[in-house]
Design a protein around this motif. Structure first.
Motif, PDB file in Angstrom:
ATOM      1  N   THR A 228       0.818  -1.212   0.000  1.00 37.62           N
ATOM      2  CA  THR A 228       0.000   0.000   0.000  1.00 37.62           C
ATOM      3  C   THR A 228       0.852   1.263   0.000  1.00 37.62           C
ATOM      4  N   LEU A 229       1.920   1.262   0.806  1.00 38.41           N
ATOM      5  CA  LEU A 229       2.647   2.516   1.024  1.00 38.41           C
ATOM      6  C   LEU A 229       3.774   2.806   0.025  1.00 38.41           C
ATOM      7  N   PRO A 230       4.652   1.846  -0.284  1.00 39.24           N
ATOM      8  CA  PRO A 230       5.757   2.204  -1.191  1.00 39.24           C
ATOM      9  C   PRO A 230       5.265   2.488  -2.611  1.00 39.24           C
ATOM     10  N   ARG A 231       6.055   3.245  -3.358  1.00 41.36           N
ATOM     11  CA  ARG A 231       5.598   3.631  -4.702  1.00 41.36           C
ATOM     12  C   ARG A 231       5.782   2.524  -5.739  1.00 41.36           C
ATOM     13  N   ILE A 232       6.526   1.475  -5.365  1.00 35.63           N
ATOM     14  CA  ILE A 232       6.702   0.347  -6.286  1.00 35.63           C
ATOM     15  C   ILE A 232       6.422  -0.960  -5.541  1.00 35.63           C
ATOM     16  N   HIS A 233       5.650  -1.821  -6.149  1.00 30.48           N
ATOM     17  CA  HIS A 233       5.430  -3.154  -5.579  1.00 30.48           C
ATOM     18  C   HIS A 233       5.984  -4.196  -6.540  1.00 30.48           C
ATOM     19  N   VAL A 234       6.887  -5.014  -6.015  1.00 30.67           N
ATOM     20  CA  VAL A 234       7.421  -6.124  -6.802  1.00 30.67           C
ATOM     21  C   VAL A 234       6.972  -7.414  -6.142  1.00 30.67           C
ATOM     22  N   ALA A 235       6.322  -8.278  -6.896  1.00 31.85           N
ATOM     23  CA  ALA A 235       5.914  -9.575  -6.370  1.00 31.85           C
ATOM     24  C   ALA A 235       6.618 -10.658  -7.171  1.00 31.85           C
ATOM     25  N   MET A 236       7.237 -11.591  -6.462  1.00 33.94           N
ATOM     26  CA  MET A 236       7.949 -12.674  -7.152  1.00 33.94           C
ATOM     27  C   MET A 236       7.274 -14.001  -6.810  1.00 33.94           C
ATOM     28  N   ILE A 237       6.868 -14.721  -7.840  1.00 29.32           N
ATOM     29  CA  ILE A 237       6.226 -16.016  -7.599  1.00 29.32           C
ATOM     30  C   ILE A 237       6.841 -17.092  -8.491  1.00 29.32           C
ATOM     31  N   GLY A 238       6.733 -18.328  -8.051  1.00 24.01           N
ATOM     32  CA  GLY A 238       7.134 -19.460  -8.884  1.00 24.01           C
ATOM     33  C   GLY A 238       6.043 -19.723  -9.907  1.00 24.01           C
ATOM     34  N   LEU A 239       6.426 -20.339 -11.007  1.00 21.92           N
ATOM     35  CA  LEU A 239       5.469 -20.606 -12.084  1.00 21.92           C
ATOM     36  C   LEU A 239       4.265 -21.407 -11.601  1.00 21.92           C
ATOM     37  N   GLU A 240       4.479 -22.201 -10.543  1.00 23.13           N
ATOM     38  CA  GLU A 240       3.428 -23.128 -10.117  1.00 23.13           C
ATOM     39  C   GLU A 240       2.303 -22.447  -9.344  1.00 23.13           C
ATOM     40  N   LYS A 241       2.437 -21.152  -9.075  1.00 24.47           N
ATOM     41  CA  LYS A 241       1.413 -20.465  -8.282  1.00 24.47           C
ATOM     42  C   LYS A 241       0.198 -20.014  -9.104  1.00 24.47           C
ATOM     43  N   VAL A 242       0.241 -20.284 -10.392  1.00 23.95           N
ATOM     44  CA  VAL A 242      -0.818 -19.778 -11.272  1.00 23.95           C
ATOM     45  C   VAL A 242      -2.045 -20.686 -11.259  1.00 23.95           C
ATOM     46  N   VAL A 243      -3.212 -20.095 -11.063  1.00 21.06           N
ATOM     47  CA  VAL A 243      -4.481 -20.810 -11.241  1.00 21.06           C
ATOM     48  C   VAL A 243      -5.273 -20.055 -12.302  1.00 21.06           C
ATOM     49  N   GLU A 244      -6.323 -20.695 -12.802  1.00 20.90           N
ATOM     50  CA  GLU A 244      -7.007 -20.044 -13.923  1.00 20.90           C
ATOM     51  C   GLU A 244      -8.038 -19.012 -13.474  1.00 20.90           C
ATOM     52  N   THR A 245      -8.919 -19.409 -12.553  1.00 18.73           N
ATOM     53  CA  THR A 245     -10.058 -18.546 -12.238  1.00 18.73           C
ATOM     54  C   THR A 245     -10.156 -18.251 -10.743  1.00 18.73           C
ATOM     55  N   TYR A 246     -11.035 -17.326 -10.434  1.00 15.77           N
ATOM     56  CA  TYR A 246     -11.327 -17.026  -9.033  1.00 15.77           C
ATOM     57  C   TYR A 246     -11.877 -18.262  -8.330  1.00 15.77           C
ATOM     58  N   GLN A 247     -12.669 -19.062  -9.052  1.00 19.68           N
ATOM     59  CA  GLN A 247     -13.247 -20.270  -8.449  1.00 19.68           C
ATOM     60  C   GLN A 247     -12.155 -21.259  -8.064  1.00 19.68           C
ATOM     61  N   ASP A 248     -11.131 -21.383  -8.895  1.00 20.41           N
ATOM     62  CA  ASP A 248      -9.983 -22.234  -8.530  1.00 20.41           C
ATOM     63  C   ASP A 248      -9.367 -21.723  -7.231  1.00 20.41           C
ATOM     64  N   PHE A 249      -9.142 -20.432  -7.209  1.00 15.38           N
ATOM     65  CA  PHE A 249      -8.544 -19.780  -6.048  1.00 15.38           C
ATOM     66  C   PHE A 249      -9.385 -20.018  -4.794  1.00 15.38           C
ATOM     67  N   ASP A 250     -10.709 -19.925  -4.957  1.00 14.33           N
ATOM     68  CA  ASP A 250     -11.610 -19.997  -3.812  1.00 14.33           C
ATOM     69  C   ASP A 250     -11.523 -21.351  -3.099  1.00 14.33           C
ATOM     70  N   VAL A 251     -11.284 -22.413  -3.856  1.00 16.87           N
ATOM     71  CA  VAL A 251     -11.125 -23.736  -3.247  1.00 16.87           C
ATOM     72  C   VAL A 251      -9.773 -23.823  -2.534  1.00 16.87           C
ATOM     73  N   LEU A 252      -8.733 -23.367  -3.209  1.00 15.04           N
ATOM     74  CA  LEU A 252      -7.384 -23.519  -2.664  1.00 15.04           C
ATOM     75  C   LEU A 252      -7.147 -22.638  -1.440  1.00 15.04           C
ATOM     76  N   ARG A 253      -7.732 -21.446  -1.428  1.00 12.27           N
ATOM     77  CA  ARG A 253      -7.463 -20.535  -0.304  1.00 12.27           C
ATOM     78  C   ARG A 253      -8.047 -21.098   0.999  1.00 12.27           C
ATOM     79  N   LYS A 254      -9.189 -21.797   0.879  1.00 10.81           N
ATOM     80  CA  LYS A 254      -9.776 -22.430   2.066  1.00 10.81           C
ATOM     81  C   LYS A 254      -8.845 -23.504   2.596  1.00 10.81           C
ATOM     82  N   LEU A 255      -8.370 -24.346   1.667  1.00 12.30           N
ATOM     83  CA  LEU A 255      -7.476 -25.435   2.060  1.00 12.30           C
ATOM     84  C   LEU A 255      -6.215 -24.887   2.709  1.00 12.30           C
ATOM     85  N   LEU A 256      -5.708 -23.790   2.151  1.00 10.05           N
ATOM     86  CA  LEU A 256      -4.468 -23.197   2.658  1.00 10.05           C
ATOM     87  C   LEU A 256      -4.611 -22.716   4.095  1.00 10.05           C
ATOM     88  N   THR A 257      -5.594 -21.887   4.355  1.00  6.72           N
ATOM     89  CA  THR A 257      -5.650 -21.273   5.690  1.00  6.72           C
ATOM     90  C   THR A 257      -6.113 -22.266   6.753  1.00  6.72           C
TER      91      THR A 257
END
Lengths: 480, 227
Positions: A228-257
């Protein structure tokens, strides 16, 4: 991060004798397990969600040739920039370049295992930038000049007294070992850093290709500050972090937390889609997403080993692992620890450099039982052991004497008479060959094996001793 | 570096998955948001927030809101507050209510306020896009007048929730996001979901509140008609 995997045995032995560490690991393991179990109990479809989660990871990884460009397009459409890095060196060069080109002096960071993998802090510091870890545990570990020892609780190997003294030495504050006061000190110190930072660097839990959205989970708020605060945000992720849709994300985020801390959702979940938009007065002016390979495609190419890339980094397998509980995170010798660490270190480092940790596995299977995406760690460990022994790419592969010894054992084990004779011979020779359990005169085929192990005194099998034992017990009225 | 690295990675990814053609993700489910109404939803949300160690305060009128603000200011020694620049704040005349409680309050006017006003205020007041009843999660999109810093920098975060802004589960937020995505402005640069106050257990697993974000989260349940 410096590779110390070859020192595992030595570091594990030291860790096993460290009472503070032992206490911290067992109590944290029990705590995290209880939290997770509570979360799972309130999640009736958990087993079904695990199957879905695994299926989502299977599908998205197989579909990476389509999803990676889709993610790139979506991030660009939202006004962000995408950078591709084949290895750690390229990732460092990109980020150092971005910092240099934008006149960045101070950087705040959210917790990112990948940053440890790449050795990012050292590269930025060498380029003259000030780098501050901002997750409390990471901050403690950073000012102590150490590395994290647990995915979720990086400073779990330190007790409050050590942290108190560290704060006195490094921050010049009065001694207090009250966690609340120590946290307040860190809040004060880091708040200044956040407000004065030019760049925030984070990892990412998921990247949603269809919308170009990066999802970040945390409980402290340091990632929100860094994005939020710095003027530049750099995010680094591995290739394997990609999912296709919000629905994919919605299942995985529950499992994660749920698997990490039993929470239905962590305190903060930030869904970031590009930099600030026109007219906004906060949020970064630039958003950069670094997509890092670093040997991940080698894992991807093996249909069996590929499951290693399903990992969500929840830490559940560490908390149930009897080996991790004894030797702690540092003894693994590189970034990742616990069962998933054995798999990742062995495959993200060049063959042979990941160390012997797959051989330390007891095959108890507790990790596979808790894994939210059903990774079968023990089976992968066995496969890695096989690679270590057979694949010519591994320096451990060509050991004919050892192989001969094990083949002989394998053959004997199927021949009862031969096995009995050989055992009797071994019992007879043991006092001479290995007095006190320490091997002295051993055939070369078991030398390497016996170097690190203390052999118990060989005895006649219980079934042979039973008749005599039974007679004695009868005579003594059942008392031994 | 960039083009060649990109191509090299895509080549090797292509080889690693050659012959695999997984079906794309299925179509998203219905994106219409099911908003909850009625006292049960407020009760559920209240229980969820209390389980997190936070509060939901039911308010039956603007006067009650004024009294609540005065109490909150006294409880946390609030002298200055920062707020969203949002129609809801004007409708309620939040500034007026706070002035009566002896608290100065202003929206953010420019980037310099992030390091000034927002960093110094003890109280940050926001609205919400949705409140999830079963988890106490506050979902907030960011934008001009809806700054993220307001719910992040001050020690106390007060979220004003109108009637009909509640959904049952976190999964229902998918609909909220889909509406934004398909709307005229697209997805916001950030959607933040807040479930309780900032916390850490990084020192000996002792739970400590307010490590970087707010130490207290308070939801004001505006259970009355806004004029």
């Amino acid at each position: 991060m410096k590779i110390r995997t070859h020192l595992m045995n030595q570091m594990a032995a030291e860790a096993a004798g460290d009472e503070v560490l032992h206490h911290n690991l067992t109590s944290s393991g029990a705590r995290f397990q209880a939290l997770r179990e509570g979360g799972v109990a309130g999640f009736p479809d958990f087993q079904e969600a695990r199957k879905q989660g695994r299926a989502i990871k299977e599908r998205c990884l197989a579909d990476l040739p389509r999803l990676l460009p889709m993610l790139e397009r979506s991030v660009r459409a939202a006004g962000g920039q995408v950078h591709w890095a084949r290895d750690a060196a390229e990732a460092k060069a990109i980020i150092v370049g971005l910092a240099r080109d934008n006149g960045v002096k101070r950087i705040v960071k959210g917790k990112s295992m990948m940053s440890e993998e790449v050795g990012l802090n050292q590269a930025l510091e060498a380029a003259g930038m000030e780098v501050h870890e901002s997750d409390l545990g990471e901050y403690i570990v950073q000012i102590a000049g150490e590395s994290p020892s647990h995915i979720l609780a990086p400073a779990i190997h330190k007790n409050r007294g050590e942290i108190a003294q560290l704060f006195v030495d490094k921050l010049g504050v009065d001694y207090t070992d009250d966690p609340e006061e120590l946290t307040a000190i860190a809040r004060r110190v880091l708040r200044e850093k956040f407000l004065g930072a030019d760049m925030g660097i984070t990892g990412g839990n998921f990247a949603i290709a269809s919308t170009g959205t990066l999802a970040l989970f945390e409980n402290e708020g340091n990632i929100r500050m860094s994005t939020t605060l710095p003027r530049i945000h750099v995010a680094m992720i591995g290739l394997e972090k990609v999912v296709e849709t919000y629905q994919d994300f919605d299942v995985l985020r529950k499992l994660l937390t749920i698997s990490a801390t039993g929470q239905k959702l962590s305190t903060y979940c930030s869904l970031i889609t590009g930099p600030r938009q026109d007219g906004e007065i906060e949020g970064p002016e630039q958003f950069h997403l670094i997509l890092l390979n670093n040997r991940r495609t080698t894992i991807l190419a093996d249909r069996f080993l590929r499951q290693t890339l399903y990992c969500l980094r929840c830490g559940a397998c560490l908390n149930v692992c009897p080996v991790y509980q004894v030797m702690g995170g540092h003894a693994y010798g590189w970034v990742y620890s616990g069962p998933i660490g054995s798999l990742l270190n062995s495959q993200l480092l060049p063959p042979g450099q990941g160390g012997q940790s797959p051989n330390a596995c007891t095959m108890c299977g507790a990790c596979a039982e808790v894994c939210p995406v059903k990774i079968e760690h023990p089976k992968v460990m066995l496969h890695l052991r096989w690679l270590m022994a057979e694949d010519p790419a591994w320096p451990t592969a060509d050991r004919p004497m050892e192989k001969m010894g094990l083949s002989l054992y394998g053959w004997l084990a199927t021949k009862p008479a031969g096995f009995r004779t050989a055992s009797a011979l071994a019992r007879l020779l043991q006092p001479i060959a290995a007095p006190g359990g320490k091997a002295r005169l051993v055939p070369p085929m078991v030398a390497r094996w016996s170097r690190k192990r203390t052999l118990p005194r060989l005895r006649r099998p219980f079934s042979h001793r039973w008749r005599e034992l039974r007679r004695r017990l009868d005579k003594q009225g059942g008392k031994p | 570096m960039s083009t060649s690295a990109r191509q090299a990675i895509l080549d090797v990814v292509g080889r690693a998955t050659a012959g695999e053609h997984p079906a794309p993700a299925g179509p998203a489910g219905p994106s219409e948001v099911k908003w909850l109404h009625g006292p049960e939803a407020w009760d559920t949300a209240r229980a969820s927030l209390e389980a997190l160690g936070d509060r939901l305060l039911p308010l039956a009128s603007r006067e009650e809101l004024g009294k609540m603000l005065a109490d909150l200011a006294a409880e946390h020694q609030v002298t200055s507050a920062v707020r969203w620049d949002h129609p809801l704040m004007a409708k309620l005349d939040i500034d007026g209510l706070l002035t009566r409680a002896g608290v100065t309050c202003a929206p953010l006017t420019g980037p310099e306020d992030l390091r000034g006003v927002a960093a110094e205020a003890q109280l940050g007041i926001t609205g919400v896009d949705a409140l999830v009843a079963t988890t106490g999660t506050i979902a907030m999109r960011c934008g001009r007048g809806m700054e993220r810093a307001v719910s992040l920098l001050p020690e106390v975060h007060l979220a004003l929730v109108e009637r009909g802004r509640l959904v049952e589960r976190i999964a229902d937020l998918a609909g909220v996001l889909a509406e934004l995505r398909d709307g005229p402005n697209g997805l916001p640069s950030a959607m933040t979901m807040v479930t309780g106050h900032s916390r850490t257990a990084d020192i000996e697993l002792v739970l400590v509140s307010g490590v970087h974000g707010p130490k207290y989260v308070v939801v004001a349940a505006l259970d009355f008609d806004l004029v």
